[in-house]
Write a protein that holds these residues in place. Sequence first.
Motif, short mmCIF file in Angstrom:
data_model
loop_
_atom_site.label_atom_id
_atom_site.label_comp_id
_atom_site.label_asym_id
_atom_site.label_seq_id
_atom_site.Cartn_x
_atom_site.Cartn_y
_atom_site.Cartn_z
N GLN A 62 -22.09 -63.75 19.45
CA GLN A 62 -20.99 -63.66 20.43
C GLN A 62 -20.26 -64.99 20.45
O GLN A 62 -20.87 -66.06 20.51
CB GLN A 62 -21.51 -63.33 21.81
N VAL A 84 -15.97 -61.86 21.56
CA VAL A 84 -16.31 -60.98 20.45
C VAL A 84 -17.83 -60.86 20.36
O VAL A 84 -18.54 -61.86 20.27
CB VAL A 84 -15.76 -61.50 19.12
N GLY A 86 -20.76 -59.25 17.99
CA GLY A 86 -20.96 -58.69 16.66
C GLY A 86 -22.41 -58.30 16.43
O GLY A 86 -23.33 -58.93 16.97
N SER A 88 -25.01 -56.67 13.10
CA SER A 88 -25.09 -56.18 11.72
C SER A 88 -25.39 -54.69 11.70
O SER A 88 -24.89 -53.96 10.85
CB SER A 88 -26.16 -56.94 10.94
N ASN A 129 -22.02 -53.57 10.79
CA ASN A 129 -20.99 -54.61 10.88
C ASN A 129 -20.02 -54.30 12.02
O ASN A 129 -18.81 -54.23 11.83
CB ASN A 129 -20.24 -54.75 9.56
N TYR A 131 -18.03 -55.00 15.48
CA TYR A 131 -17.45 -56.08 16.28
C TYR A 131 -16.67 -55.49 17.44
O TYR A 131 -15.85 -54.58 17.26
CB TYR A 131 -16.51 -56.94 15.43
N GLN A 161 -15.95 -62.43 12.30
CA GLN A 161 -15.29 -61.25 11.76
C GLN A 161 -14.27 -61.64 10.70
O GLN A 161 -13.42 -62.51 10.91
CB GLN A 161 -14.60 -60.49 12.89
N THR A 192 -12.14 -52.49 18.50
CA THR A 192 -13.47 -52.31 17.93
C THR A 192 -13.31 -52.09 16.44
O THR A 192 -12.45 -51.32 16.01
CB THR A 192 -14.19 -51.09 18.54
#
Length: 214
Positions: A62, A84, A86, A88, A129, A131, A161, A192
Motif C-alpha cells: 500500500q 493504492v 496491491g 499479487s 496482480n 490494484y 503498478q 481497479t
Amino acid sequence: MSSQVRGGTRWKRFALVMVPSVVATAAVGVGLAQGALAASFSVSGQSFKVSTDKLVGEDFVQYGSVAVGTDIEGEKQQAHPVAVSGFSKATITNMCQSVVTPDLPFGLGSVSLQLKAGTDPKKPVEATNLYLDVAQLDADAYFENIDIGVAAGSVGKPGIQAGTEKAVKAGGFSQRAKTATLSNVEQTAWATTAGTFKLSNLSLRLHKGVKECF
C-alpha cells in the motif's frame, strides 16, 4: 439548444457506464497479464463503491499515488489523491460494485449500475496482480508479517503498478505484508485494475434511482 446539448452529454456518459464491463475487463486483463499494456489510464469523473464480506490477499502493498482524469462532464482535468492497495493474488467473497449516474434526461433522473459476484463462499472472485485506487476504506483488517514505513520504491512484490511510477514518490511512505485479510469491507474507489479477474456468479443490473452497495 443549450438544454439539448447538456442532455446529449449526459447520454454519452450514461452509455459509457453501460459498456459491457466484463468483456472489457477480460480484454484488458489478458493484455496486462501478457505485459502488452501499461496499467495507466485517465479515470472517469465518477468514483464507485465496493463492498465485500471478505478479501484475502497475498503480497499486500500500500502506498500513496494520484489518479488523474476529468470531471463528470468531461471538461476539466481533475487529480484525486488515492491510497493504492496491491495484491499479487486475492480472493473476494460476496463482492458488490455500484456506480450512480445522476441527472439523466427524459425524466429518468438517477440510474444505478450494480454488479455482484462471488456470492457463493465456495466460489469467490479470484484476481491476480490486483490494484485498488482507494479514496475511503472501512474494514476489519488482519495482517501477517507486516512492515510499516517502507520506502515506496522498495515496497517489493507485486511492486508499484506499471505505468503509474511518475505519480508515486520513490521515498514516500508505504507498507507491506505477506498476507492481508479484510472483512466487512466498504470502500470508495476511483479505479481497479487486475492482470486477471474471474467473476463467479456474475449479476449485473440497472436500477432507476440511487441503489448503492452501501
